[in-house]
Design a protein around this motif. Structure first.
Motif, mmCIF file in Angstrom:
data_model
loop_
_atom_site.group_PDB
_atom_site.id
_atom_site.type_symbol
_atom_site.label_atom_id
_atom_site.label_comp_id
_atom_site.label_asym_id
_atom_site.label_seq_id
_atom_site.Cartn_x
_atom_site.Cartn_y
_atom_site.Cartn_z
ATOM 1 N N ALA A 46 0.859 -1.179 0.000
ATOM 2 C CA ALA A 46 0.000 0.000 0.000
ATOM 3 C C ALA A 46 0.894 1.227 0.000
ATOM 4 N N TYR A 47 0.690 2.090 -0.977
ATOM 5 C CA TYR A 47 1.441 3.338 -1.045
ATOM 6 C C TYR A 47 0.654 4.438 -0.337
ATOM 7 N N TYR A 48 1.353 5.236 0.472
ATOM 8 C CA TYR A 48 0.752 6.407 1.105
ATOM 9 C C TYR A 48 1.720 7.576 1.011
ATOM 10 N N ASP A 49 1.186 8.772 0.796
ATOM 11 C CA ASP A 49 1.994 9.984 0.845
ATOM 12 C C ASP A 49 2.557 10.183 2.250
ATOM 13 N N THR A 50 3.625 10.948 2.337
ATOM 14 C CA THR A 50 4.264 11.163 3.636
ATOM 15 C C THR A 50 3.461 12.090 4.546
ATOM 16 N N ASP A 51 2.479 12.828 3.997
ATOM 17 C CA ASP A 51 1.682 13.729 4.839
ATOM 18 C C ASP A 51 0.410 13.068 5.357
ATOM 19 N N VAL A 52 0.343 11.749 5.250
ATOM 20 C CA VAL A 52 -0.801 10.980 5.743
ATOM 21 C C VAL A 52 -0.581 10.618 7.209
ATOM 22 N N GLU A 53 -1.644 10.752 7.999
ATOM 23 C CA GLU A 53 -1.617 10.279 9.387
ATOM 24 C C GLU A 53 -2.523 9.059 9.499
ATOM 25 N N PHE A 54 -1.998 7.991 10.064
ATOM 26 C CA PHE A 54 -2.778 6.772 10.262
ATOM 27 C C PHE A 54 -3.511 6.876 11.590
ATOM 28 N N GLN A 55 -4.817 6.628 11.528
ATOM 29 C CA GLN A 55 -5.649 6.758 12.721
ATOM 30 C C GLN A 55 -6.345 5.449 13.083
ATOM 31 N N GLY A 56 -5.928 4.357 12.445
ATOM 32 C CA GLY A 56 -6.535 3.066 12.732
ATOM 33 C C GLY A 56 -5.858 1.963 11.945
ATOM 34 N N ASP A 57 -6.474 0.807 11.959
ATOM 35 C CA ASP A 57 -5.911 -0.400 11.359
ATOM 36 C C ASP A 57 -6.182 -0.427 9.856
ATOM 37 N N ILE A 58 -5.135 -0.598 9.042
ATOM 38 C CA ILE A 58 -5.300 -0.670 7.586
ATOM 39 C C ILE A 58 -5.202 -2.107 7.069
ATOM 40 N N THR A 59 -5.195 -3.077 7.973
ATOM 41 C CA THR A 59 -5.097 -4.470 7.549
ATOM 42 C C THR A 59 -6.169 -4.860 6.531
ATOM 43 N N PRO A 60 -7.432 -4.411 6.671
ATOM 44 C CA PRO A 60 -8.434 -4.785 5.662
ATOM 45 C C PRO A 60 -8.055 -4.362 4.241
ATOM 46 N N VAL A 61 -7.410 -3.211 4.092
ATOM 47 C CA VAL A 61 -6.969 -2.770 2.764
ATOM 48 C C VAL A 61 -5.922 -3.727 2.211
ATOM 49 N N LEU A 62 -4.966 -4.110 3.036
ATOM 50 C CA LEU A 62 -3.912 -5.013 2.587
ATOM 51 C C LEU A 62 -4.476 -6.387 2.227
ATOM 52 N N ARG A 63 -5.428 -6.858 3.004
ATOM 53 C CA ARG A 63 -6.030 -8.162 2.701
ATOM 54 C C ARG A 63 -6.791 -8.121 1.381
ATOM 55 N N CYS A 64 -7.510 -7.041 1.152
ATOM 56 C CA CYS A 64 -8.250 -6.903 -0.104
ATOM 57 C C CYS A 64 -7.284 -6.830 -1.282
#
Length: 259
Positions: free
Chosen positions: A97-115
């Motif tokens: 999963a690519y994200y810009d450096t100005d992104v703040e993670f506020q929870g679990d992104i595991t569902p995105v990776l699984r999909c």
């Protein structure tokens, strides 16, 4: 992540949140792709920052594909966008999963990776009405996707009237922000059918990309535009914009950036 240009000490403002999200995602790797000519300019403090946050450096040779047909001189967003093509070919991972450096993670992104691991190519639309925001995408990496994108870049011209490779702007009514760079390119290649995009895919041994878009208001929040009225901000997993606290009703970053 990717970075283009002279490295600086504030290049990873939300790395603590990314590290926390990586830990929740079964201790996923954090990778930064940079041109080797840029990474060689990193200071000892910057190298220590990478070590402290277990960031793996991926040196790449180019930020725009060599001999790219629609290359533009001068101030152009293509350099920061097209270096991201290298992410497509990062084989060895079930999903990236690519994200810009100005992104703040506020929870679990595991569902995105699984999909993404199931074979879906995932993006979201953008907060200014653009069909696609290239600040996030997720996929099961495949060298053929990378080669298809390079081939498309070599042969596709860009026009404000017809987009990339004459694939058109539909379903948008015309040009959208970032259309001359990665956002238009990604949409033309991965979400349109037939024409020069299909030729690029076939040239790399692919027939189709299983593309989908997920809820921007949850997975790539960029203002409340087109979000549900009175959105519960606790549902936001990844916050992209606004970058600074606003007075109008918006979901906000939770923590100050690293200074």
């Amino acid at each position: 992540m990717t970075y283009v240009g002279q490295p600086h000490d504030k290049m990873l403002p939300y790395i603590r949140s990314m590290q926390a999200a990586a830990a929740m995602a079964n201790n996923a790797d954090i990778v930064m792709a940079m041109r080797k000519s840029d990474s060689e300019q990193m200071t000892q403090n910057q190298k220590e920052l990478f070590r402290n946050h277990s960031i793996k450096l991926l040196d790449v040779d180019w930020d725009t594909p060599p001999k790219m047909k629609a290359y533009q001189e001068g101030a152009w967003c293509g350099h920061q966008d097209f270096i991201r093509l290298h992410v497509l070919g990062m084989e060895g991972y079930d999903a990236v999963a690519y994200y810009d450096t100005d992104v703040e993670f506020q929870g679990d992104i595991t569902p995105v990776l699984r999909c993404a691991a199931s074979g879906k190519f995932l993006t979201t639309n953008g907060g200014l009405g653009e069909l696609l925001n290239v600040g996030f995408f997720a996929l099961r990496p495949d060298k053929r996707l990378f080669q298809a994108a390079v081939n498309f870049a070599l042969h596709a011209n860009f026009s404000m009237n017809t987009s990339w490779g004459e694939m058109g702007w539909t379903p948008a009514g015309g040009y959208f922000v970032g259309g001359e760079c990665g956002q238009g390119f990604w949409y033309a290649l991965f979400y349109k059918f037939g024409g020069s995009a299909q030729q690029a895919l076939q040239s790399a041994g692919l027939s189709v990309v299983d593309s989908a878009q997920i809820d921007r208001c949850m997975w790539n929040y960029q203002t409340s535009f087109q979000c549900k009225e009175h959105l519960d901000c606790s549902r936001v997993r990844v916050h992209h914009k606004p970058a600074i606290k606003t007075e109008w009703k918006e979901c906000q970053k939770l923590e100050p950036s690293v200074r």
